[in-house]
Design a protein around this motif. Structure first.
Motif, short mmCIF file in Angstrom:
data_model
loop_
_atom_site.label_atom_id
_atom_site.label_comp_id
_atom_site.label_asym_id
_atom_site.label_seq_id
_atom_site.Cartn_x
_atom_site.Cartn_y
_atom_site.Cartn_z
N ILE A 16 0.84 -1.20 0.00
CA ILE A 16 0.00 0.00 0.00
C ILE A 16 0.87 1.25 0.00
CG2 ILE A 16 -1.75 1.28 1.28
CD1 ILE A 16 -2.81 -1.39 2.29
N PHE A 17 1.80 1.32 0.95
CA PHE A 17 2.68 2.48 0.99
C PHE A 17 4.02 2.06 1.58
CE2 PHE A 17 4.41 6.23 3.22
CZ PHE A 17 4.53 7.09 2.13
N ASN A 18 5.11 2.39 0.87
CA ASN A 18 6.45 2.01 1.32
C ASN A 18 7.40 3.21 1.27
OD1 ASN A 18 6.41 -1.10 1.63
ND2 ASN A 18 5.39 -0.73 -0.33
N GLY A 19 6.88 4.36 1.63
CA GLY A 19 7.72 5.55 1.70
C GLY A 19 8.34 5.95 0.38
N PHE A 20 7.63 5.82 -0.72
CA PHE A 20 8.05 6.22 -2.08
C PHE A 20 9.19 5.36 -2.63
CE2 PHE A 20 6.76 10.24 0.07
CZ PHE A 20 5.56 10.45 -0.62
N SER A 21 9.64 4.36 -1.88
CA SER A 21 10.81 3.59 -2.32
C SER A 21 10.53 2.84 -3.62
CB SER A 21 11.26 2.62 -1.23
OG SER A 21 10.23 1.69 -0.93
N VAL A 22 9.34 2.23 -3.71
CA VAL A 22 9.02 1.48 -4.92
C VAL A 22 8.94 2.40 -6.13
CG1 VAL A 22 7.30 0.02 -6.03
CG2 VAL A 22 7.85 -0.34 -3.62
N ARG A 23 8.22 3.52 -6.00
CA ARG A 23 8.08 4.47 -7.10
C ARG A 23 9.44 5.03 -7.52
NH1 ARG A 23 3.04 3.92 -9.38
NH2 ARG A 23 1.50 3.58 -7.73
#
Length: 443
Positions: free
Chosen positions: A324-331
């Motif tokens: 859901i949310f990983n601190g922008f790391s994936v993007r």
């Protein structure tokens, strides 16, 4: 007497083996360099390592399988894990199990990782091919340098021999009072100059031969030598092709170009792997467990095998992980992968531009050095005629030794220019042939 005969025989064998030492052809030098070069050996090890990475990626498709067991002894009052009862005394309990898990879906990352691993293996092979291309080029250049140095030395040795003959003839004429003694002194100076040139030429041959031996990583360079032969400019089919045709062929065979294109494919796979982290991960597991307790055996008389059979159990499970949310790391990783892809494309484009420029330069060099070789031959022919005329005049006393030595020096320089121009021309031909994929040979 027998000892003396033995010593003489051994000296004869050693001398014979030395006289018959191996003379290396250019093909033998290239093949030896490819088989023994440290850079090649390192890249071959790297290729084996990337193949192991391919095997690792293939293993990610397979389910995991693990077995475990836990045995314990208790003394006094304790808690029996098998019966969930408090017991007293000395008891032994055992828990054992086997479990397996498999990833059903991870955003296709396992597929992309496997494809990337295969591309890494291909890239390692192209990297190895690229270093081999460079080795072939360097060895061919060094080999031709040795040939040029040897031929230049032969020119000096021949002219030194002729000068000695002129000296003996002039000495007789001086003693007869036909020519002045100054001519003899001039010839002595010329002979001394040739001796110096001969020493320099021999040193040059040794240095060029040493450099070639170092390229081949041969430590016994003192006994290393190349085949004694005078090569003419070999015929080549490369003259039948335009620079554009050579470039088009090089794009399909050059290791560095194939490596650059493969790196683009690898970078594309990295983008897909990074995007795979946006998708859910689904995995499944299954486990089998059983247990044994000496406390149970004491109170029920159940044997070891009976307890393992009665206490066994199988468990199933599935796990779903939704990012859901990983601190922008994936993007950010996706963006980095895309940037790396663009950089890789630019590098591949630059490799092709460099290749095209090198081939165009090599094509022009073949024509330019070919004309230089022709011009050097014409100059030599003219100098040879002038020298022959001067020698005829010198032999009959119509030219002094100084003017004759000047004509001889000009002929020497012209002969050495022909040697240098010839081997520079041959080397440029070989460069263009290598780009086209023609094996290096001097036949």
């Amino acid at each position: 007497m027998k000892i003396k005969l033995t010593v003489v025989f051994l000296l004869f064998v050693v001398g014979l083996s030395y006289s018959q030492q191996k003379k290396w052809s250019i093909e033998e030098c290239i093949n030896y360099a490819l088989e023994n070069n440290i850079d090649v050996e390192q890249l071959e090890l790297q290729l084996q390592s990337t193949k192991l990475g391919e095997s690792d990626a293939l293993g990610d498709f397979l389910p995991s399988l693990n077995a475990s067991s836990n045995g314990s002894w208790s003394k006094g009052s304790g808690f029996d894990q098998t019966t969930n009862q408090r017991v007293s005394g000395t008891f032994f309990s055992l828990n054992a199990g086997i479990s397996s898990g498999v990833t059903l879906f991870d955003g296709l990352r396992n597929i992309h990782n496997y494809n990337k691993a295969k591309l890494n293996t291909i890239a390692s092979q192209y990297r190895l091919d690229g270093i081999k291309d460079n080795i072939v080029l360097n060895v061919a250049n060094a080999y031709l340098d040795v040939l040029a140095a040897k031929e230049s030395l032969k020119v000096v040795e021949l002219q030194a021999k002729l000068s000695n003959q002129d000296y003996e003839r002039t000495k007789a004429l001086v003693e007869a009072g036909t020519v002045p003694k100054g001519d003899l002194l001039e010839l002595e100076a010329t002979i001394a100059d040739y001796e110096q040139q001969k020493v320099n030429g021999e040193n040059n041959v040794v240095l060029r031969r040493l450099f070639l031996a170092q390229l081949l990583q041969i430590t016994d360079y003192q006994n290393f030598d190349i085949a004694e032969s005078t090569y003419d400019v070999p015929p080549s089919e490369i003259y039948n092709y335009t620079a554009k045709e050579v470039y088009d062929k090089a794009l399909t065979i050059r290791g560095n170009i194939k490596l650059a294109e493969t790196n683009i494919d690898i970078a594309e796979k990295d983008v897909k792997i990074a995007k795979g982290l946006l998708y859910p991960t689904l995995s499944a597991s299954i486990g089998y467990n059983t247990s044994y307790s000496s406390f149970v055996k004491r109170i029920t008389n159940a044997s070891f095998t009976d307890q393992l059979s009665e206490n066994d159990g199988i468990g199933y499970g599935m796990s779903l992980n939704i990012p859901i949310f990983n601190g922008f790391s994936v993007r950010n990783n996706i963006k980095r992968s895309k940037l790396n892809l663009e950089q890789t494309k630019l590098q591949a484009k630059q490799e092709k531009l460099t290749l095209e420029a090198n081939i165009n330069q090599a094509y022009l060099d073949v024509r330019s050095f070919g004309k230089r070789y022709e011009a050097a031959q014409k100059t030599y022919d003219a100098r040879k005629q002038a020298y022959d005329f001067a020698k005829d005049r010198f032999d009959v006393g119509l030219m002094n030794a100084f003017d004759f030595s000047q004509s001889q020096s000009r002929l020497d320089n012209a002969a050495i220019d022909v040697v240098n121009a010839k081997y520079n021309y041959i080397f440029r031909i070989k460069i263009l042939e290598i780009y086209y994929g023609i094996p290096v040979t001097l036949e």
